[in-house]
Design a protein around this motif. Sequence first.
Motif, PDB file in Angstrom:
ATOM      1  N   TRP A 135       0.790  -1.269  -0.156  1.00 27.20           N
ATOM      2  CA  TRP A 135       0.003   0.171  -0.093  1.00 27.20           C
ATOM      3  C   TRP A 135       0.862   1.184   0.001  1.00 27.20           C
ATOM      4  CZ3 TRP A 135      -3.650   2.598  -1.381  1.00 27.20           C
ATOM      5  CH2 TRP A 135      -4.144   3.954  -1.004  1.00 27.20           C
ATOM      6  N   ILE A 136       1.864   1.275   0.971  1.00 28.16           N
ATOM      7  CA  ILE A 136       2.705   2.393   0.895  1.00 28.16           C
ATOM      8  C   ILE A 136       3.389   2.603  -0.525  1.00 28.16           C
ATOM      9  CG2 ILE A 136       4.797   3.514   2.012  1.00 28.16           C
ATOM     10  CD1 ILE A 136       2.262   3.724   3.744  1.00 28.16           C
ATOM     11  N   LYS A 137       3.685   1.767  -0.994  1.00 22.87           N
ATOM     12  CA  LYS A 137       4.231   1.729  -2.649  1.00 22.87           C
ATOM     13  C   LYS A 137       3.467   2.443  -3.284  1.00 22.87           C
ATOM     14  CE  LYS A 137       7.856  -1.952  -2.351  1.00 22.87           C
ATOM     15  NZ  LYS A 137       8.238  -3.305  -2.991  1.00 22.87           N
ATOM     16  N   PHE A 138       2.336   2.058  -3.384  1.00 23.93           N
ATOM     17  CA  PHE A 138       1.148   2.439  -4.363  1.00 23.93           C
ATOM     18  C   PHE A 138       0.829   3.730  -3.897  1.00 23.93           C
ATOM     19  CE2 PHE A 138      -3.141   3.384  -4.942  1.00 23.93           C
ATOM     20  CZ  PHE A 138      -3.429   3.100  -6.342  1.00 23.93           C
ATOM     21  N   TRP A 139       0.582   4.250  -2.824  1.00 22.36           N
ATOM     22  CA  TRP A 139       0.337   5.478  -1.816  1.00 22.36           C
ATOM     23  C   TRP A 139       1.409   6.633  -2.552  1.00 22.36           C
ATOM     24  CZ3 TRP A 139      -2.836   8.846  -0.861  1.00 22.36           C
ATOM     25  CH2 TRP A 139      -3.050   9.949   0.251  1.00 22.36           C
ATOM     26  N   GLU A 140       2.567   6.163  -2.255  1.00 22.98           N
ATOM     27  CA  GLU A 140       3.740   7.174  -2.217  1.00 22.98           C
ATOM     28  C   GLU A 140       3.761   7.689  -3.864  1.00 22.98           C
ATOM     29  OE1 GLU A 140       7.584   6.245  -1.817  1.00 22.98           O
ATOM     30  OE2 GLU A 140       7.370   4.119  -2.355  1.00 22.98           O
ATOM     31  N   SER A 141       3.172   6.994  -4.741  1.00 22.65           N
ATOM     32  CA  SER A 141       3.277   7.493  -6.112  1.00 22.65           C
ATOM     33  C   SER A 141       1.921   7.442  -7.045  1.00 22.65           C
ATOM     34  CB  SER A 141       4.093   6.456  -7.258  1.00 22.65           C
ATOM     35  OG  SER A 141       3.510   5.278  -7.101  1.00 22.65           O
ATOM     36  N   ALA A 142       0.794   7.495  -6.010  1.00 28.34           N
ATOM     37  CA  ALA A 142      -0.502   7.595  -6.625  1.00 28.34           C
ATOM     38  C   ALA A 142      -0.916   8.892  -7.120  1.00 28.34           C
ATOM     39  CB  ALA A 142      -1.646   7.011  -5.576  1.00 28.34           C
ATOM     40  N   LYS A 143      -1.753   9.091  -8.065  1.00 24.84           N
ATOM     41  CA  LYS A 143      -2.207  10.332  -8.529  1.00 24.84           C
ATOM     42  C   LYS A 143      -3.282  10.673  -7.452  1.00 24.84           C
ATOM     43  CE  LYS A 143      -2.762   8.660 -12.541  1.00 24.84           C
ATOM     44  NZ  LYS A 143      -3.186   8.108 -13.793  1.00 24.84           N
ATOM     45  N   ILE A 144      -3.440  12.012  -7.038  1.00 27.34           N
ATOM     46  CA  ILE A 144      -4.623  12.220  -6.131  1.00 27.34           C
ATOM     47  C   ILE A 144      -5.469  13.209  -6.673  1.00 27.34           C
ATOM     48  CG2 ILE A 144      -5.019  13.925  -3.906  1.00 27.34           C
ATOM     49  CD1 ILE A 144      -2.339  12.855  -3.143  1.00 27.34           C
ATOM     50  N   LYS A 145      -6.702  13.001  -6.682  1.00 22.90           N
ATOM     51  CA  LYS A 145      -7.826  13.862  -7.203  1.00 22.90           C
ATOM     52  C   LYS A 145      -8.599  14.459  -6.222  1.00 22.90           C
ATOM     53  CE  LYS A 145     -11.390  14.004 -10.518  1.00 22.90           C
ATOM     54  NZ  LYS A 145     -12.576  13.359 -10.979  1.00 22.90           N
ATOM     55  N   VAL A 146      -8.930  15.750  -5.929  1.00 19.75           N
ATOM     56  CA  VAL A 146      -9.580  16.245  -4.750  1.00 19.75           C
ATOM     57  C   VAL A 146     -10.811  17.104  -5.597  1.00 19.75           C
ATOM     58  CG1 VAL A 146      -9.803  17.711  -2.796  1.00 19.75           C
ATOM     59  CG2 VAL A 146      -7.674  16.123  -3.190  1.00 19.75           C
TER      60      VAL A 146
END
Length: 157
Positions: A135-146
Amino acid sequence: MIIKKTLGKLKGGSDKYQDQFFQLLNNYHFLKNMIITPFDVSLGEVRSHVTTHVNLNDHTVSFRIHYTGRIDEYRGTKDLNRQASFYELVDEIEGYMEEGTVSLLEKLQELKVDPLEIGGQTMAPTSKPMSEEDWIKFWESAKIKVDCYFKLEPLSI
């Protein structure tokens, strides 16, 4: 807000503005008073309803946040008695909230922490959730949409 990683190691901290965004994203979902200095406005009874969606396929974490609050004090130059000016202020506040939320989430990504426990949403009824490492690997490079929406009550008396 103090951000801790497992085993009590301090990973980072934040200023009071980021702490307000964290409180509205986290379990509290409430601020008695929020001052937004760039627009010379003080909001009261700010509440949030946060919907989060993790899309593993396109590597995106989306947040839809609906806020409610009231204007406690306004010292800006807009004439809030005019509907167009009032809606203009609401649009500006929505932009401010989106910017502040993205900034906070990017800081959490940079620190490789998930105090909001977003990773728990990777669980499906028939599968196990991602491991914390994955999860942390995914999270650190995930695109964020708000996307932020604000229902704002006019100046309270």
